[in-house]
Write a protein that holds these residues in place. Structure first.
Motif, PDB file in Angstrom:
ATOM      1  N   ALA A 220       0.826  -1.212   0.000  1.00  0.00           N
ATOM      2  CA  ALA A 220       0.000   0.000   0.000  1.00  0.00           C
ATOM      3  C   ALA A 220       0.857   1.258   0.000  1.00  0.00           C
ATOM      4  O   ALA A 220       0.593   2.207  -0.749  1.00  0.00           O
ATOM      5  CB  ALA A 220      -0.928  -0.018   1.223  1.00  0.00           C
ATOM      6  N   ILE A 221       1.898   1.287   0.841  1.00  0.00           N
ATOM      7  CA  ILE A 221       2.771   2.466   0.912  1.00  0.00           C
ATOM      8  C   ILE A 221       3.535   2.640  -0.397  1.00  0.00           C
ATOM      9  O   ILE A 221       3.779   3.779  -0.846  1.00  0.00           O
ATOM     10  CB  ILE A 221       3.748   2.343   2.090  1.00  0.00           C
ATOM     11  CG1 ILE A 221       3.001   2.454   3.424  1.00  0.00           C
ATOM     12  CG2 ILE A 221       4.837   3.394   2.021  1.00  0.00           C
ATOM     13  CD1 ILE A 221       2.359   3.803   3.663  1.00  0.00           C
ATOM     14  N   SER A 222       3.927   1.535  -1.025  1.00  0.00           N
ATOM     15  CA  SER A 222       4.662   1.626  -2.298  1.00  0.00           C
ATOM     16  C   SER A 222       3.774   2.176  -3.400  1.00  0.00           C
ATOM     17  O   SER A 222       4.229   2.957  -4.254  1.00  0.00           O
ATOM     18  CB  SER A 222       5.198   0.242  -2.684  1.00  0.00           C
ATOM     19  OG  SER A 222       6.091  -0.246  -1.709  1.00  0.00           O
ATOM     20  N   LEU A 223       2.498   1.763  -3.426  1.00  0.00           N
ATOM     21  CA  LEU A 223       1.581   2.246  -4.454  1.00  0.00           C
ATOM     22  C   LEU A 223       1.109   3.674  -4.183  1.00  0.00           C
ATOM     23  O   LEU A 223       0.904   4.454  -5.115  1.00  0.00           O
ATOM     24  CB  LEU A 223       0.366   1.313  -4.547  1.00  0.00           C
ATOM     25  CG  LEU A 223       0.634  -0.090  -5.101  1.00  0.00           C
ATOM     26  CD1 LEU A 223      -0.610  -0.959  -5.018  1.00  0.00           C
ATOM     27  CD2 LEU A 223       1.132  -0.020  -6.547  1.00  0.00           C
ATOM     28  N   GLU A 224       0.924   3.992  -2.911  1.00  0.00           N
ATOM     29  CA  GLU A 224       0.428   5.317  -2.544  1.00  0.00           C
ATOM     30  C   GLU A 224       1.207   5.854  -1.348  1.00  0.00           C
ATOM     31  O   GLU A 224       0.795   5.711  -0.196  1.00  0.00           O
ATOM     32  CB  GLU A 224      -1.069   5.238  -2.222  1.00  0.00           C
ATOM     33  CG  GLU A 224      -1.703   6.575  -1.890  1.00  0.00           C
ATOM     34  CD  GLU A 224      -1.401   7.631  -2.962  1.00  0.00           C
ATOM     35  OE1 GLU A 224      -0.749   8.645  -2.603  1.00  0.00           O
ATOM     36  OE2 GLU A 224      -1.768   7.426  -4.137  1.00  0.00           O
ATOM     37  N   PRO A 225       2.371   6.480  -1.619  1.00  0.00           N
ATOM     38  CA  PRO A 225       3.203   7.011  -0.523  1.00  0.00           C
ATOM     39  C   PRO A 225       2.484   8.008   0.368  1.00  0.00           C
ATOM     40  O   PRO A 225       2.855   8.196   1.526  1.00  0.00           O
ATOM     41  CB  PRO A 225       4.364   7.673  -1.268  1.00  0.00           C
ATOM     42  CG  PRO A 225       4.412   6.990  -2.603  1.00  0.00           C
ATOM     43  CD  PRO A 225       2.993   6.691  -2.949  1.00  0.00           C
ATOM     44  N   GLY A 226       1.417   8.617  -0.161  1.00  0.00           N
ATOM     45  CA  GLY A 226       0.686   9.596   0.636  1.00  0.00           C
ATOM     46  C   GLY A 226       0.018   9.000   1.858  1.00  0.00           C
ATOM     47  O   GLY A 226      -0.335   9.724   2.800  1.00  0.00           O
ATOM     48  N   LEU A 227      -0.132   7.657   1.868  1.00  0.00           N
ATOM     49  CA  LEU A 227      -0.729   7.005   3.039  1.00  0.00           C
ATOM     50  C   LEU A 227       0.121   7.208   4.293  1.00  0.00           C
ATOM     51  O   LEU A 227      -0.402   7.176   5.410  1.00  0.00           O
ATOM     52  CB  LEU A 227      -0.910   5.508   2.767  1.00  0.00           C
ATOM     53  CG  LEU A 227      -1.951   5.121   1.702  1.00  0.00           C
ATOM     54  CD1 LEU A 227      -1.907   3.625   1.435  1.00  0.00           C
ATOM     55  CD2 LEU A 227      -3.345   5.542   2.170  1.00  0.00           C
ATOM     56  N   ALA A 228       1.410   7.406   4.073  1.00  0.00           N
ATOM     57  CA  ALA A 228       2.274   7.642   5.227  1.00  0.00           C
ATOM     58  C   ALA A 228       1.893   8.927   5.939  1.00  0.00           C
ATOM     59  O   ALA A 228       2.137   9.081   7.143  1.00  0.00           O
ATOM     60  CB  ALA A 228       3.738   7.700   4.782  1.00  0.00           C
ATOM     61  N   GLY A 229       1.277   9.863   5.186  1.00  0.00           N
ATOM     62  CA  GLY A 229       0.833  11.100   5.807  1.00  0.00           C
ATOM     63  C   GLY A 229      -0.269  10.865   6.826  1.00  0.00           C
ATOM     64  O   GLY A 229      -0.379  11.585   7.817  1.00  0.00           O
ATOM     65  N   ILE A 230      -1.105   9.840   6.567  1.00  0.00           N
ATOM     66  CA  ILE A 230      -2.171   9.511   7.519  1.00  0.00           C
ATOM     67  C   ILE A 230      -1.571   9.029   8.836  1.00  0.00           C
ATOM     68  O   ILE A 230      -2.009   9.414   9.917  1.00  0.00           O
ATOM     69  CB  ILE A 230      -3.100   8.437   6.920  1.00  0.00           C
ATOM     70  CG1 ILE A 230      -3.773   8.971   5.639  1.00  0.00           C
ATOM     71  CG2 ILE A 230      -4.142   7.997   7.939  1.00  0.00           C
ATOM     72  CD1 ILE A 230      -4.637   7.945   4.937  1.00  0.00           C
ATOM     73  N   LEU A 231      -0.539   8.173   8.712  1.00  0.00           N
ATOM     74  CA  LEU A 231       0.141   7.688   9.917  1.00  0.00           C
ATOM     75  C   LEU A 231       0.784   8.847  10.672  1.00  0.00           C
ATOM     76  O   LEU A 231       0.750   8.888  11.906  1.00  0.00           O
ATOM     77  CB  LEU A 231       1.204   6.648   9.541  1.00  0.00           C
ATOM     78  CG  LEU A 231       0.726   5.404   8.793  1.00  0.00           C
ATOM     79  CD1 LEU A 231       1.908   4.491   8.492  1.00  0.00           C
ATOM     80  CD2 LEU A 231      -0.329   4.671   9.598  1.00  0.00           C
ATOM     81  N   ARG A 232       1.356   9.781   9.904  1.00  0.00           N
ATOM     82  CA  ARG A 232       1.978  10.952  10.534  1.00  0.00           C
ATOM     83  C   ARG A 232       0.947  11.778  11.290  1.00  0.00           C
ATOM     84  O   ARG A 232       1.180  12.231  12.411  1.00  0.00           O
ATOM     85  CB  ARG A 232       2.644  11.805   9.462  1.00  0.00           C
ATOM     86  CG  ARG A 232       3.257  13.106   9.974  1.00  0.00           C
ATOM     87  CD  ARG A 232       3.601  14.020   8.816  1.00  0.00           C
ATOM     88  NE  ARG A 232       2.382  14.347   8.062  1.00  0.00           N
ATOM     89  CZ  ARG A 232       2.392  14.823   6.817  1.00  0.00           C
ATOM     90  NH1 ARG A 232       3.529  15.024   6.182  1.00  0.00           N
ATOM     91  NH2 ARG A 232       1.253  15.108   6.203  1.00  0.00           N
ATOM     92  N   ASP A 233      -0.241  11.931  10.691  1.00  0.00           N
ATOM     93  CA  ASP A 233      -1.288  12.715  11.339  1.00  0.00           C
ATOM     94  C   ASP A 233      -1.810  12.017  12.589  1.00  0.00           C
ATOM     95  O   ASP A 233      -2.153  12.672  13.579  1.00  0.00           O
ATOM     96  CB  ASP A 233      -2.436  12.958  10.358  1.00  0.00           C
ATOM     97  CG  ASP A 233      -2.002  13.833   9.172  1.00  0.00           C
ATOM     98  OD1 ASP A 233      -1.002  14.563   9.320  1.00  0.00           O
ATOM     99  OD2 ASP A 233      -2.655  13.753   8.119  1.00  0.00           O
ATOM    100  N   ILE A 234      -1.896  10.667  12.550  1.00  0.00           N
ATOM    101  CA  ILE A 234      -2.350   9.917  13.733  1.00  0.00           C
ATOM    102  C   ILE A 234      -1.404  10.156  14.908  1.00  0.00           C
ATOM    103  O   ILE A 234      -1.830  10.291  16.055  1.00  0.00           O
ATOM    104  CB  ILE A 234      -2.440   8.412  13.410  1.00  0.00           C
ATOM    105  CG1 ILE A 234      -3.567   8.161  12.407  1.00  0.00           C
ATOM    106  CG2 ILE A 234      -2.650   7.585  14.671  1.00  0.00           C
ATOM    107  CD1 ILE A 234      -3.645   6.730  11.919  1.00  0.00           C
ATOM    108  N   LEU A 235      -0.100  10.229  14.602  1.00  0.00           N
ATOM    109  CA  LEU A 235       0.907  10.450  15.634  1.00  0.00           C
ATOM    110  C   LEU A 235       1.103  11.919  15.956  1.00  0.00           C
ATOM    111  O   LEU A 235       1.915  12.262  16.828  1.00  0.00           O
ATOM    112  CB  LEU A 235       2.243   9.832  15.197  1.00  0.00           C
ATOM    113  CG  LEU A 235       2.255   8.311  15.036  1.00  0.00           C
ATOM    114  CD1 LEU A 235       3.578   7.857  14.422  1.00  0.00           C
ATOM    115  CD2 LEU A 235       2.034   7.623  16.369  1.00  0.00           C
ATOM    116  N   ALA A 236       0.380  12.775  15.254  1.00  0.00           N
ATOM    117  CA  ALA A 236       0.439  14.231  15.478  1.00  0.00           C
ATOM    118  C   ALA A 236       1.861  14.760  15.307  1.00  0.00           C
ATOM    119  O   ALA A 236       2.325  15.598  16.101  1.00  0.00           O
ATOM    120  CB  ALA A 236      -0.114  14.578  16.854  1.00  0.00           C
ATOM    121  N   LEU A 237       2.563  14.278  14.267  1.00  0.00           N
ATOM    122  CA  LEU A 237       3.907  14.763  13.995  1.00  0.00           C
ATOM    123  C   LEU A 237       3.842  16.013  13.119  1.00  0.00           C
ATOM    124  O   LEU A 237       2.894  16.216  12.350  1.00  0.00           O
ATOM    125  CB  LEU A 237       4.721  13.677  13.274  1.00  0.00           C
ATOM    126  CG  LEU A 237       4.952  12.373  14.041  1.00  0.00           C
ATOM    127  CD1 LEU A 237       5.692  11.372  13.150  1.00  0.00           C
ATOM    128  CD2 LEU A 237       5.743  12.623  15.316  1.00  0.00           C
TER     129      LEU A 237
END
Length: 347
Positions: A45-62
């Motif tokens: 999923a991350i390889s196909l859509e790197p933007g998903l990592a932004g969701i994880l970043r937002d969950i962690l409030a980084l």
């Protein structure tokens, strides 16, 4: 798609396909498949859509900076890895328990088949774990008492997978023995002996070494406090009795480990590493023992945990009659002993 994305996608697809194949072949299942597929699908999923990592970043409030998505990925992958490690550890523990149960069952079944006439042990049962002690076991058995404190004694040798003729010598001397199919360590051999004592209705169990360091004539001093209901668990102490100096470093280690056990538990001992002990079988049944090698502190700490009345009795500890010690090098033995103390206390 960048080259890094392509590599990630390839690895993810190959991993997912391999897991499906192993599951189909029955090589892995359950939580292993879950963790593996979760990681593989996440990588795809991350390889196909790197933007998903932004969701994880937002969950962690980084904060949204250059490396925040990589940090988020690293955090979540570590969480997944630790979860898998805990799962693997628990599974390994269950498998180890199953293996120990198998070894114990094989050994006890072998004893039952070879000794159908044995229906019960004497009230006092002395368990002597032995590993390649053919040069010493004979002289030890010659000194074993037939009775202590007015109670009959059964002496049981538990051969820990010896490659010498220990069991032949025990048989010639007329004593019963249990033979483990493989070498597992003194603690494992004792657990088999303890199980035998419970099955064959012993009342008090005494443990001692097969190398001639302990004197069978001193068994009565260990058993007497239990018979008089003054203690549940009696530990032999060379510092209250006598000992032949073997290694100054090991003597220092005894004092250090005594202090360490005193720090972690409310019991104060003078000789926590002595393998000559006596314990009531009812008390023994309360203990959850797991250590295969460094078993003496485990028995002590478990006994404290279950509120057993612990007492020391003076005994003599000699240098081994012949042969080399099975304890290994002093530093290695000390580290293993300390590890056993902390592991048992933590458990």
């Amino acid at each position: 798609m960048t080259s890094l994305q392509l590599i990630g996608l390839t690895v993810g697809i190959l991993s997912f396909g391999s897991l499906l194949y192993m599951n189909y072949r029955g090589h892995t299942r359950g939580a292993d498949i879950f963790f593996g597929m979760l990681g593989s699908l996440g990588l795809i999923a991350i390889s196909l859509e790197p933007g998903l990592a932004g969701i994880l970043r937002d969950i962690l409030a980084l904060e949204k900076d250059q490396f925040s998505r990589l940090i988020a990925l690293a955090i979540f992958s570590n969480i997944l890895l630790w979860a898998f490690l805990f799962h693997s550890r628990n599974r390994w523990t269950r498998q180890a328990d199953d293996f120990e149960s198998l070894v114990c069952t094989l050994a006890l079944t072998g004893f039952e088949i070879k000794n159908p006439e044995v229906k019960s042990f004497a009230p006092v049962t002395v368990i002597i774990p032995s590993y390649n002690e053919s040069k010493n076991i004979g002289s030890v058995l010659e000194q074993m008492p037939k009775e202590v404190c007015g109670l009959a004694v059964t002496t049981l040798v538990v051969d820990d997978g010896s490659s010498d003729n220990t069991t032949e010598l025990v048989k010639e001397a007329g004593y019963p023995f249990i033979k483990l199919p493989i070498n597992r360590g003194g603690g494992a051999a004792l657990r088999v002996g303890f199980e035998a004592a419970k099955r064959y209705q012993a009342k008090i169990v005494v443990t001692m070494d097969a190398d001639g360091q302990h004197l069978p004539s001193e068994i009565q001093g260990l058993v007497e406090p239990i018979v008089k209901d003054q203690a549940d668990f009696v530990i032999g102490s060379r510092l209250l009795g006598q000992y032949q100096k073997d290694s100054r470093v090991r003597l220092l280690g005894i004092h250090i480990f005594n202090w360490l056990i005193r720090l972690l538990t409310p019991v104060k001992l003078t000789d926590c590493s002595n393998g000559m002990r006596a314990i009531g079988v009812e008390s023994l049944a309360l203990l959850k023992l797991r250590q295969n090698q460094y078993h003496t502190p485990e028995v002590i700490i478990q006994s404290v945990r279950h509120g057993l009345r612990i007492k020391e009795a003076p005994v003599t500890v000699k240098v081994r009659a012949s042969g080399k010690s099975k304890k290994g090098k002093t530093l290695h033995y000390g580290l293993g002993f300390a590890r056993s103390i902390f592991k048992t206390w933590w458990r």
